[in-house]
Write a protein that holds these residues in place. Structure first.
Motif, mmCIF file in Angstrom:
data_model
loop_
_atom_site.group_PDB
_atom_site.id
_atom_site.type_symbol
_atom_site.label_atom_id
_atom_site.label_comp_id
_atom_site.label_asym_id
_atom_site.label_seq_id
_atom_site.Cartn_x
_atom_site.Cartn_y
_atom_site.Cartn_z
ATOM 1 N N LEU A 206 7.963 26.431 33.200
ATOM 2 C CA LEU A 206 8.887 27.560 33.203
ATOM 3 C C LEU A 206 9.006 28.163 34.602
ATOM 4 C CD1 LEU A 206 10.678 29.536 31.614
ATOM 5 C CD2 LEU A 206 8.613 30.859 31.106
ATOM 6 N N LYS A 207 7.868 28.251 35.293
ATOM 7 C CA LYS A 207 7.866 28.860 36.628
ATOM 8 C C LYS A 207 8.641 28.017 37.634
ATOM 9 C CE LYS A 207 4.818 31.048 39.983
ATOM 10 N NZ LYS A 207 3.419 31.443 40.319
ATOM 11 N N VAL A 208 8.459 26.680 37.589
ATOM 12 C CA VAL A 208 9.177 25.824 38.539
ATOM 13 C C VAL A 208 10.673 25.838 38.256
ATOM 14 C CG1 VAL A 208 9.028 23.640 37.261
ATOM 15 C CG2 VAL A 208 9.115 23.610 39.758
ATOM 16 N N ARG A 209 11.060 26.035 37.007
ATOM 17 C CA ARG A 209 12.480 26.164 36.675
ATOM 18 C C ARG A 209 13.060 27.454 37.256
ATOM 19 N NH1 ARG A 209 12.810 24.342 30.260
ATOM 20 N NH2 ARG A 209 12.386 22.093 30.594
ATOM 21 N N GLU A 210 12.238 28.515 37.266
ATOM 22 C CA GLU A 210 12.718 29.797 37.762
ATOM 23 C C GLU A 210 12.780 29.825 39.288
ATOM 24 O OE1 GLU A 210 9.984 32.530 36.045
ATOM 25 O OE2 GLU A 210 10.958 32.569 34.080
ATOM 26 N N THR A 211 11.737 29.252 39.938
ATOM 27 C CA THR A 211 11.628 29.346 41.408
ATOM 28 C C THR A 211 12.203 28.135 42.117
ATOM 29 O OG1 THR A 211 9.423 28.308 41.406
ATOM 30 C CG2 THR A 211 9.537 30.721 41.122
ATOM 31 N N ASN A 212 12.220 26.993 41.437
ATOM 32 C CA ASN A 212 12.665 25.720 42.028
ATOM 33 C C ASN A 212 11.762 25.304 43.211
ATOM 34 O OD1 ASN A 212 14.452 23.533 41.836
ATOM 35 N ND2 ASN A 212 15.693 24.289 43.525
ATOM 36 N N ASN A 213 10.551 25.845 43.196
ATOM 37 C CA ASN A 213 9.563 25.493 44.243
ATOM 38 C C ASN A 213 8.702 24.356 43.707
ATOM 39 O OD1 ASN A 213 7.567 25.340 46.199
ATOM 40 N ND2 ASN A 213 7.388 27.578 46.428
ATOM 41 N N PHE A 214 9.119 23.127 44.004
ATOM 42 C CA PHE A 214 8.440 21.967 43.408
ATOM 43 C C PHE A 214 7.070 21.728 44.038
ATOM 44 C CE2 PHE A 214 7.648 17.405 42.833
ATOM 45 C CZ PHE A 214 7.747 17.340 41.458
ATOM 46 N N SER A 215 6.955 21.945 45.311
ATOM 47 C CA SER A 215 5.663 21.718 45.983
ATOM 48 C C SER A 215 4.583 22.608 45.388
ATOM 49 C CB SER A 215 5.795 21.984 47.489
ATOM 50 O OG SER A 215 6.715 21.084 48.065
ATOM 51 N N ALA A 216 4.943 23.861 45.148
ATOM 52 C CA ALA A 216 3.972 24.780 44.537
ATOM 53 C C ALA A 216 3.634 24.329 43.127
ATOM 54 C CB ALA A 216 4.557 26.189 44.516
ATOM 55 N N PHE A 217 4.609 23.797 42.404
ATOM 56 C CA PHE A 217 4.370 23.312 41.044
ATOM 57 C C PHE A 217 3.353 22.178 41.052
ATOM 58 C CE2 PHE A 217 5.612 20.006 37.932
ATOM 59 C CZ PHE A 217 5.249 20.655 36.762
ATOM 60 N N VAL A 218 3.537 21.214 41.945
ATOM 61 C CA VAL A 218 2.609 20.077 42.019
ATOM 62 C C VAL A 218 1.210 20.559 42.399
ATOM 63 C CG1 VAL A 218 2.076 17.917 43.216
ATOM 64 C CG2 VAL A 218 4.439 18.446 42.552
ATOM 65 N N ALA A 219 1.144 21.470 43.362
ATOM 66 C CA ALA A 219 -0.157 21.998 43.775
ATOM 67 C C ALA A 219 -0.835 22.731 42.625
ATOM 68 C CB ALA A 219 0.028 22.936 44.975
ATOM 69 N N ASN A 220 -0.082 23.491 41.855
ATOM 70 C CA ASN A 220 -0.658 24.230 40.716
ATOM 71 C C ASN A 220 -1.124 23.286 39.604
ATOM 72 O OD1 ASN A 220 -0.343 26.788 41.845
ATOM 73 N ND2 ASN A 220 1.782 26.963 41.078
ATOM 74 N N VAL A 221 -0.405 22.187 39.402
ATOM 75 C CA VAL A 221 -0.844 21.208 38.399
ATOM 76 C C VAL A 221 -2.175 20.586 38.831
ATOM 77 C CG1 VAL A 221 -0.309 18.986 37.336
ATOM 78 C CG2 VAL A 221 1.484 20.712 37.569
ATOM 79 N N ARG A 222 -2.282 20.259 40.113
ATOM 80 C CA ARG A 222 -3.545 19.686 40.611
ATOM 81 C C ARG A 222 -4.686 20.681 40.425
ATOM 82 N NH1 ARG A 222 -5.665 15.669 43.603
ATOM 83 N NH2 ARG A 222 -7.538 16.166 44.832
ATOM 84 N N LYS A 223 -4.455 21.943 40.731
ATOM 85 C CA LYS A 223 -5.487 22.965 40.532
ATOM 86 C C LYS A 223 -5.907 23.037 39.075
ATOM 87 C CE LYS A 223 -4.097 25.991 44.359
ATOM 88 N NZ LYS A 223 -3.554 27.330 44.730
ATOM 89 N N ALA A 224 -4.913 22.937 38.158
ATOM 90 C CA ALA A 224 -5.232 23.003 36.727
ATOM 91 C C ALA A 224 -6.052 21.791 36.309
ATOM 92 C CB ALA A 224 -3.936 23.071 35.919
ATOM 93 N N PHE A 225 -5.713 20.604 36.823
ATOM 94 C CA PHE A 225 -6.511 19.401 36.523
ATOM 95 C C PHE A 225 -7.932 19.559 37.082
ATOM 96 C CE2 PHE A 225 -2.563 16.529 36.170
ATOM 97 C CZ PHE A 225 -2.672 16.478 34.774
ATOM 98 N N THR A 226 -8.045 20.099 38.269
ATOM 99 C CA THR A 226 -9.384 20.297 38.912
ATOM 100 C C THR A 226 -10.222 21.253 38.072
ATOM 101 O OG1 THR A 226 -8.448 19.900 41.108
ATOM 102 C CG2 THR A 226 -10.568 21.022 41.010
ATOM 103 N N ALA A 227 -9.614 22.341 37.650
ATOM 104 C CA ALA A 227 -10.331 23.308 36.818
ATOM 105 C C ALA A 227 -10.772 22.666 35.494
ATOM 106 C CB ALA A 227 -9.447 24.524 36.549
ATOM 107 N N LEU A 228 -9.911 21.834 34.973
ATOM 108 C CA LEU A 228 -10.238 21.173 33.689
ATOM 109 C C LEU A 228 -11.414 20.216 33.872
ATOM 110 C CD1 LEU A 228 -9.393 20.770 30.723
ATOM 111 C CD2 LEU A 228 -7.912 18.909 31.492
ATOM 112 N N SER A 229 -11.504 19.575 35.029
ATOM 113 C CA SER A 229 -12.561 18.583 35.235
ATOM 114 C C SER A 229 -13.933 19.221 35.301
ATOM 115 C CB SER A 229 -12.273 17.803 36.534
ATOM 116 O OG SER A 229 -12.448 18.645 37.686
ATOM 117 N N TYR A 230 -13.980 20.506 35.582
ATOM 118 C CA TYR A 230 -15.278 21.187 35.683
ATOM 119 C C TYR A 230 -15.709 21.780 34.344
ATOM 120 C CZ TYR A 230 -15.421 20.749 40.753
ATOM 121 O OH TYR A 230 -15.496 20.256 42.027
ATOM 122 N N LYS A 231 -14.888 21.652 33.317
ATOM 123 C CA LYS A 231 -15.298 22.178 32.015
ATOM 124 C C LYS A 231 -16.186 21.209 31.274
ATOM 125 C CE LYS A 231 -11.296 25.208 31.365
ATOM 126 N NZ LYS A 231 -10.147 25.547 30.493
#
Length: 231
Positions: A206-231
């Protein structure tokens, strides 16, 4: 003596007069009767002739009336046939008019559909062009993403891009974290799949649709995957 003779002559004259008058009345009466009978017979004959004449006239009148009734019946039948034909003609004209109106409406519908099809083709062409441009931009960013985010980008079927992150799980650096992205009919980013699944992916999309900032979207997905790996 002379006086007696005169009285006798007068009496004789009166008797002769009476006899003449009697005979005259008798004669006149017979002729009157005969004339009356002749008149009666003439009247009867005239009445008979008149009756026969009018009888013939009446018969002719009856025949004429019968003919008139016959002609009237024929005329009524012809008028009925004409009325039926006129009604059929009116129905045919009405049907033709309705068909012409339907044809006109159909042609108008076809025209509108053609215009709508052309418009949709133009929109689709514009969207496809925009999608291709976005995909090309993403592909150009591939080297940057691979270098900085240990990200591999692959183009797969239906103009979809697959993003494969590595070096996220410190226990297994080669373990892939993958999400697949496409551009939908509205020209928006849409995540098709994600492995492993991220609870926050819908918010990130939803956020990338609103901002159209794709680089930030990819970076945020990586952060979410990283956070998930530590659970």
């Amino acid at each position: 003596m002379s006086q007696i003779k005169t009285e006798d002559e007068l009496m004789l004259f009166e008797r002769e007069i009476k006899e003449f008058w009697t005979k005259f009345k008798s004669i006149c009466g017979c002729e009157q009767i005969n004339q009356t009978l002749l008149l009666r017979d003439s009247c009867k004959e005239s009445i008979k002739t008149f009756s026969e004449k009018w009888s013939r006239k009446l018969k002719e009148g009856d025949l004429m009336i019968a003919k008139i009734q016959e002609y009237t019946a024929e005329i009524l039948q012809e008028n009925k046939c004409i009325a039926e034909k006129q009604e059929n003609l009116a129905q045919t004209k009405s049907k033709i008019k309705q068909e012409e109106e339907q044809k006109k409406d159909l042609m108008e519908s076809i025209r509108l559909l053609k215009e709508e099809l052309i418009r949709k083709k133009e929109i689709l062409s514009s969207k496809n062009k925009a999608t291709k441009e976005r995909v090309e931009r993403l592909c150009k960013s591939k080297a940057l993403f691979e270098e900085r985010l240990a990200l591999e980008i692959r183009r797969i079927h239906d103009e979809q891009l697959q993003f494969i992150f590595r070096c996220i799980d410190h226990k297994d650096p080669d373990k892939p974290f993958i999400f697949t992205l496409s551009i939908n009919d509205q020209g928006e980013y849409e995540v098709v799949s994600c492995s492993p699944a991220l609870d926050c992916m819908a918010d990130l999309q939803l956020k990338v649709r609103e901002t159209n900032n794709f680089s930030a979207f990819v970076a945020n997905v990586r952060k979410a995957f990283t956070a998930l790996s530590y659970k």
